[in-house]
Design a protein around this motif. Sequence first.
Motif, PDB file in Angstrom:
ATOM      1  N   VAL A   1       1.239  -1.269  -0.043  1.00 27.27           N
ATOM      2  CA  VAL A   1      -0.155   0.209   0.075  1.00 27.27           C
ATOM      3  C   VAL A   1       0.800   1.487  -0.007  1.00 27.27           C
ATOM      4  CG1 VAL A   1      -2.165   1.597   1.365  1.00 27.27           C
ATOM      5  CG2 VAL A   1      -2.105  -0.943   0.836  1.00 27.27           C
ATOM      6  N   ILE A   2       1.981   1.517   0.438  1.00 28.37           N
ATOM      7  CA  ILE A   2       2.777   2.425   0.862  1.00 28.37           C
ATOM      8  C   ILE A   2       3.464   2.693   0.001  1.00 28.37           C
ATOM      9  CG2 ILE A   2       4.692   3.568   1.704  1.00 28.37           C
ATOM     10  CD1 ILE A   2       3.915   1.772   4.443  1.00 28.37           C
ATOM     11  N   LEU A   3       4.102   1.960  -0.893  1.00 30.15           N
ATOM     12  CA  LEU A   3       4.776   1.777  -2.358  1.00 30.15           C
ATOM     13  C   LEU A   3       3.225   2.636  -3.424  1.00 30.15           C
ATOM     14  CD1 LEU A   3       6.542  -1.576  -2.249  1.00 30.15           C
ATOM     15  CD2 LEU A   3       7.398   1.157  -2.110  1.00 30.15           C
ATOM     16  N   ALA A   4       2.392   1.351  -3.392  1.00 30.10           N
ATOM     17  CA  ALA A   4       1.557   2.174  -4.282  1.00 30.10           C
ATOM     18  C   ALA A   4       0.881   3.591  -4.353  1.00 30.10           C
ATOM     19  CB  ALA A   4       0.287   0.920  -3.912  1.00 30.10           C
ATOM     20  N   LEU A   5       1.370   4.220  -3.403  1.00 30.67           N
ATOM     21  CA  LEU A   5       0.359   5.675  -3.098  1.00 30.67           C
ATOM     22  C   LEU A   5       2.556   6.413  -2.946  1.00 30.67           C
ATOM     23  CD1 LEU A   5      -2.080   5.336  -0.152  1.00 30.67           C
ATOM     24  CD2 LEU A   5      -2.772   5.252  -2.331  1.00 30.67           C
TER      25      LEU A   5
END
Length: 150
Positions: A94-98
Amino acid sequence: MTPQAAAPGAPVAGPTRGVFAPTLALGPVVVIAGAVLGGGRAALAACLGFLVVVAFFGLGQLVTRRLSVAVDPPRFVARASAIVLGQLIFLLLVILALRDAAWLDGPAFGLSALAVALAWQVFQVIAFVRSRRVVFDAPDKTRQDGTPPT
């Protein structure tokens, strides 16, 4: 000796209660810190980071409680470890996607998510250490020769 059935969620019931309250109290702190340090956009990102982490770890606690019913300790530890690893991997995704989202203050989101995740883990260890757990088997109801006591 066969493992005795435990109450549903028994190994994680105490730690669950000891984790939610202090972690939820951290929410306003990270949002205010984001607002002071980076303005409204950072405060929104910090709030989103807080909500994502609480949702991930809260859902993991619920799954752990469901999977802990009548399970021997080695399997419980293996299942709980797999759940925590899965939580951390999904949180990383999630952190990488955002990270490149233009509408999101990335550093505020990442720092608040990191702070809340670390706090969750610390409070979980503290709550588990303070919880009362049976660390020995109940005595057998038979003598050494296999006959019942008289």
